[in-house]
Design an enzyme around this catalytic site. Structure first.
Site, PDB file in Angstrom:
ATOM      1  N   ARG A   1       5.979 -12.961   9.171  1.00 39.88           N
ATOM      2  CA  ARG A   1       6.700 -11.906   8.762  1.00 39.88           C
ATOM      3  C   ARG A   1       7.910 -11.922   9.730  1.00 39.88           C
ATOM      4  O   ARG A   1       8.042 -12.468  10.767  1.00 39.88           O
ATOM      5  CB  ARG A   1       5.779 -10.881   8.936  1.00 39.88           C
TER       6      ARG A   1
ATOM      7  N   LYS B   1       4.977   0.184  10.726  1.00 41.01           N
ATOM      8  CA  LYS B   1       5.095   1.417  10.103  1.00 41.01           C
ATOM      9  C   LYS B   1       4.565   2.627  10.823  1.00 41.01           C
ATOM     10  O   LYS B   1       4.995   3.652  10.609  1.00 41.01           O
ATOM     11  CB  LYS B   1       3.998   1.077   9.017  1.00 41.01           C
TER      12      LYS B   1
ATOM     13  N   GLU C   1       0.952  -1.262  -0.084  1.00 42.41           N
ATOM     14  CA  GLU C   1      -0.136  -0.100   0.092  1.00 42.41           C
ATOM     15  C   GLU C   1       0.768   1.234   0.144  1.00 42.41           C
ATOM     16  O   GLU C   1       1.804   1.379   0.696  1.00 42.41           O
ATOM     17  CB  GLU C   1      -0.955  -0.039   1.182  1.00 42.41           C
TER      18      GLU C   1
END
Length: 564
Positions: free
Chosen positions: A261, A271, A36
């Site tokens: 992850r 983030k 994104e």
RNA sequence: UGGGGCGUGGUGCAAUGGCAGCACACCAGACUUUGGAUCUGUGGAUCUUGGUUCGAAUCCAGGCGCCCCAGCCA
């Protein structure tokens, strides 16, 4: 150990793909990396990128770059450009396959219409708060919205008017009609479309309704013919929803496979937190060399090869793990050791005068550029009467096992002469050593002792007459604990910020060959570490970033001596 | 009895019914004109209980532990 076999390590995803091909479930392999555009890429993304691009390549397939840009209020072109740049730097290329979920908005809209017509989707007038209440909890079933059984005609009409902009943000949503009692929360009539009157970075004001990620992702993969949709473990329980959409829509059905992850010790890979570090000034920007962002690591001096080898080494699994950052550092050093030229630089200089060396005389010594790579050749390093050496390479009272310079003792100047310390000049006020007076042995040119005497210590130096002044930025880990993201009660990750993560050294003295270095150039300062020229450098005044220190066995010995 | 996932040295990943292995870390040593690099060596692991089997990390059953899910974020 130097050259691992490239990307051939087996893992459960590779095996699944092999199985799919063998059984004919798919006849080709197509993957995608779907960021994104709302932030910068970090090393965690690098894992996904390497897996997505690497696996496609391993099977002779391709990997698409697709921006999942379904939320106009959070996204920006600035991020798409940065993301593309970082992926290219890592060494991957998507050729002409640069896609955007926003390219599919019209098709997604038609998909929604199809579901409405099938009686599988409805417009809901409940407020966000009500939707939450109606959803139930993890252990209690939800209840159906009173708007759930509107007619197909009414739903069609309302949805068209949503698109036409007749309603304000939040007034209505389009929902899938699945099962409000499902144990899987994602199946409790998930929202497919919401109203957002905002300008999208690509579609402008063309739309005021936007698909939710869950209604866009699976279909986008399908549209692109993605065979293997590899993603985070977090999407494991979204898979039944994606399957439902694909099946109801009767379109090409990719296979989603989830993997864990990356978590890295002493690092934060969220983030939101990274953004906070930047915006609240804890670091100097997204490309601050202490950041785990790809731009930060690039500026720090990491090579893309080291990052890719690291990702290969850690493997792929579904275990939620915490990878020791020392593995990353090991691979980095191993890579840099092979390829980076050696140079001499004194970070904390103290003056040495060779009392018996002729005033005004200059000699040049041949120095090896890289002992690991003969083809790197040699260079000439100037030597004269006054030198700088590392302050720490001299001790007036040497500790046990210390074999550097101290009064009456000998040390070898790398590629130069063997010198002996005869006298120490100190500042009468502070007691600080301001000058070390030595004599040199003219018979030891190049550092060789013709009489065979052993000199254990070899230190680096720079001729004062030829030295270039430099700024050196020393970095240490940003956090003081292995898992800053898991703070103890009452603390946050910010409480673990390392106050010594950045030390700026000025007045460093480096050898003259460094005058021509340009930003991005990497060097090993012998005995100190690997450094990378920073973009802040100006002509004649280079700035170096510490990429990684060399292994420092002496520091360990000394630490043990002091620790008892 | 919500749903989903995961448990192998300190860390990460292998072993796909047949001697639990590799890397990092750690420790010891050799070598060294970088106390770098390189080389050699040591120690240390199958969550638990029961079952199947000649044989189980692997298969079966139960237990325990950890992670994710209640955004009109992705």
């Amino acid at each position: 150990m130097t050259n691992e076999s490239s990307s051939s390590a087996s893992n459960f995803i590779r095996e699944a793909i092999e199985e799919d091909l063998r059984q004919g479930r798919f006849t080709y392999v197509r993957t995608r990396f779907p960021p994104e555009p709302n932030g910068y890429l970090h090393i965690g993304h690098a894992k996904a990128i390497c897996i997505d691009f690497g696996l496609a390549e391993a099977f002779g397939g391709k990997c698409n770059l697709r921006f999942d840009d379904t939320n106009p209020v959070k996204e920006d072109v600035e991020y798409v450009e940065a993301i593309k740049e970082d992926i290219h730097w890592l060494g991957f290329d998507w050729e002409d396959r640069e896609f955007y979920a926003s390219d599919y908005f019209e098709q997604l809209y038609q998909f929604a219409i199809k579901l409405i017509k099938k009686g599988k989707a409805y417009v809901d007038d409940l407020s966000p708060e009500q939707i939450r209440e109606y959803r139930g909890t993890l252990t209690e079933p939800g209840k159906e919205s009173p708007y759930r059984n509107r007619s197909v005609e009414e739903n069609l009409n309302l949805f068209e008017r949503m698109r036409a902009g007749e309603f304000p943000d939040g007034a209505r949503v389009l929902r899938a009609k699945i099962d409000m009692a499902s144990g899987n929360m994602n199946l409790r009539d998930p929202v497919m479309y919401r109203i957002i009157h905002a300008t999208h970075h690509r579609t402008g004001d063309q739309w005021c309704i936007y698909p939710m990620y869950d209604f866009a992702h699976g279909q986008s993969d399908s549209i692109e013919g993605v065979t293997h949709s590899l993603c985070d473990l977090a999407y494991e329980d979204h898979r039944p929803l994606y399957d439902w959409f694909l099946d109801e829509l009767e379109i090409f059905h990719p296979r989603q496979i989830e993997f864990a992850r990356l978590n890295l010790s002493y690092t934060i890979l969220s983030k939101r937190y990274l953004k906070q570090l930047v915006e609240q000034g804890y670091v100097r920007g997204w490309d601050d060399p202490r950041m785990p962002t790809l731009r930060g690591m690039r500026r720090r001096g990491y090579t893309p090869e080291a990052i890719r080898r690291f990702i290969e080494q850690i493997g792929v699994s579904k275990n939620e793990s915490l990878v020791d950052i020392s593995l990353l550092e090991h691979i980095l050093r191993d890579d840099l050791n092979q390829r980076v030229p050696r140079v001499m630089g004194v970070l904390d200089p103290v003056k040495v005068v060779i009392t018996n060396y002729p005033e005004g005389q200059v000699e040049e010594f041949e120095a090896v550029n890289n002992p690991e790579d003969e083809s790197a050749g040699t260079r000439l390093v100037p030597f004269s009467k006054v030198l700088y050496i590392e302050r720490d390479d001299f001790r007036e009272v040497p500790p046990p096992k210390y074999h550097r310079l101290s009064p009456g003792r000998e040390v070898r100047l790398r590629y130069g002469y063997i010198i002996r310390c005869e006298e120490v000049v100190k500042d009468p006020q502070t007691g600080e050593v301001v000058e070390i007076r030595c004599t040199y042995d003219p018979e030891t040119r190049g550092g060789y002792a013709p009489d065979g005497r052993k000199v254990k210590g070899t230190i680096h130096w720079v001729s004062a007459l030829h030295a270039v002044d430099a700024e050196v930025r020393l970095y240490d880990r940003l956090f003081t604990v292995p898992e800053p993201g898991k703070p103890e009660e009452g603390k946050t990750y910010l409480d673990y910020l390392n106050p010594d993560s950045l030390k700026v050294l000025t007045g460093c003295k480096v050898e003259p060959s460094l005058l021509n270095a340009v930003p991005g150039d990497r060097f090993q300062f012998e005995r100190k570490g690997y450094f990378c020229v920073d973009p802040d450098s100006t002509p004649g005044h280079p700035v170096f970033n510490l990429t990684a220190t060399l292994r420092d066995t002496w520091a360990k010995i000394e630490g043990e001596l002091q620790g008892g």
